[in-house]
Design a protein around this motif. Sequence first.
Motif, mmCIF file in Angstrom:
data_model
loop_
_atom_site.group_PDB
_atom_site.id
_atom_site.type_symbol
_atom_site.label_atom_id
_atom_site.label_comp_id
_atom_site.label_asym_id
_atom_site.label_seq_id
_atom_site.Cartn_x
_atom_site.Cartn_y
_atom_site.Cartn_z
ATOM 1 N N TRP A 34 -78.390 -50.127 63.327
ATOM 2 C CA TRP A 34 -78.713 -49.713 61.972
ATOM 3 C C TRP A 34 -79.067 -50.917 61.119
ATOM 4 N N GLN A 35 -80.077 -50.727 60.279
ATOM 5 C CA GLN A 35 -80.562 -51.800 59.411
ATOM 6 C C GLN A 35 -80.422 -51.402 57.945
ATOM 7 N N ARG A 36 -80.372 -52.414 57.090
ATOM 8 C CA ARG A 36 -80.334 -52.140 55.652
ATOM 9 C C ARG A 36 -81.544 -51.286 55.261
ATOM 10 N N GLY A 37 -81.311 -50.290 54.464
ATOM 11 C CA GLY A 37 -82.364 -49.354 54.079
ATOM 12 C C GLY A 37 -82.330 -48.057 54.864
ATOM 13 N N ASP A 38 -81.614 -48.049 55.997
ATOM 14 C CA ASP A 38 -81.537 -46.835 56.815
ATOM 15 C C ASP A 38 -80.681 -45.768 56.132
ATOM 16 N N ILE A 85 -80.012 -42.567 47.144
ATOM 17 C CA ILE A 85 -81.280 -42.726 47.847
ATOM 18 C C ILE A 85 -81.952 -44.052 47.477
ATOM 19 N N ASN A 86 -81.818 -44.462 46.229
ATOM 20 C CA ASN A 86 -82.485 -45.673 45.749
ATOM 21 C C ASN A 86 -81.730 -46.964 46.069
ATOM 22 N N GLU A 87 -80.564 -46.842 46.677
ATOM 23 C CA GLU A 87 -79.840 -48.042 47.115
ATOM 24 C C GLU A 87 -80.438 -48.514 48.451
ATOM 25 N N LYS A 88 -81.652 -49.008 48.389
ATOM 26 C CA LYS A 88 -82.410 -49.289 49.613
ATOM 27 C C LYS A 88 -82.002 -50.571 50.323
ATOM 28 N N SER A 89 -81.117 -51.335 49.709
ATOM 29 C CA SER A 89 -80.613 -52.538 50.380
ATOM 30 C C SER A 89 -79.339 -52.243 51.172
ATOM 31 N N LYS A 90 -78.901 -50.977 51.177
ATOM 32 C CA LYS A 90 -77.669 -50.579 51.848
ATOM 33 C C LYS A 90 -77.983 -49.689 53.054
ATOM 34 N N ILE A 91 -77.022 -49.583 53.935
ATOM 35 C CA ILE A 91 -77.068 -48.583 54.999
ATOM 36 C C ILE A 91 -76.287 -47.384 54.491
ATOM 37 N N ARG A 92 -76.948 -46.233 54.367
ATOM 38 C CA ARG A 92 -76.323 -45.051 53.805
ATOM 39 C C ARG A 92 -76.007 -44.058 54.911
ATOM 40 N N ILE A 93 -74.744 -43.713 55.009
ATOM 41 C CA ILE A 93 -74.252 -42.836 56.068
ATOM 42 C C ILE A 93 -73.780 -41.539 55.424
ATOM 43 N N CYS A 94 -74.440 -40.432 55.748
ATOM 44 C CA CYS A 94 -74.161 -39.138 55.123
ATOM 45 C C CYS A 94 -73.561 -38.199 56.160
#
Length: 244
Positions: free
Chosen positions: A22-26, A135-144
């Motif tokens: 996983w990469q930042r922005g994913d 959604i706009n936290e594009k520098s993070k890896i977001r896990i839903c």
Amino acid sequence: MTQSTKKRITVSDVLTEHIHKWQRGDIITIEAGTGVGKSHFIKNELYPIAKKERARILFFLNRTRLNEQFREEIKRDGKSDVITIILYQKYEWELRKNSAVVKGDYKYIVCDEFHYFLTESRYNKNTEDSFYAMINEKSKIRICMSATADAMIAFFKYKNIKHESYSIPHDYSHIKELIFYQSDKVLEKFLHQIPKNHKVICFTGSAKKAFMLHATFKNSMFVCSPSGIAPEKSHMDKDKVTRC
């Protein structure tokens, strides 16, 4: 191996080997039923990786009691150095104040029960704010994560929001029987037939109905939202609920 002894597939079984990809922005979506280790995966698989990276995890929850319970678990296990727990509603309040919640050292944003964004939008006009802020936290890896992710995944596709989906097979082998009823009297009949030393949890959409059942069954505990508008909330024994 018989079905009764078959090991259930957990979130960790499926996802542990994927974390490093996983990469930042994913945006990662995880659809998995109850009891297959969604929270366990975050606390025991993602935590050590984030700690090694000197990164932090911001963990969103949708209910006050769940928030209190999970916060105590994190504190007890000595993992609050990496994992921060916050309610979606608190986040939305901070957004309205233009306060920064997602600080730079958070690499991972975990949205537990992320169907919240849709299901609670019917009576909470702020869910759209928290959704698009995430959604706009594009520098993070977001896990839903959710056991009922279908509608949200469909919404992602409708909005052309790129995401990577994982699905853990649902296993209902532990459920012996399902009974459907229409009359409240039928429910009361079943509750009266509960064997001694057995426990039952009963959910209802009406605090009034729940309180009436509580009044009927003296050895029960009544629980409802302490912040809701139902007048029955004044009858809730908060100390008992906390101990439970």
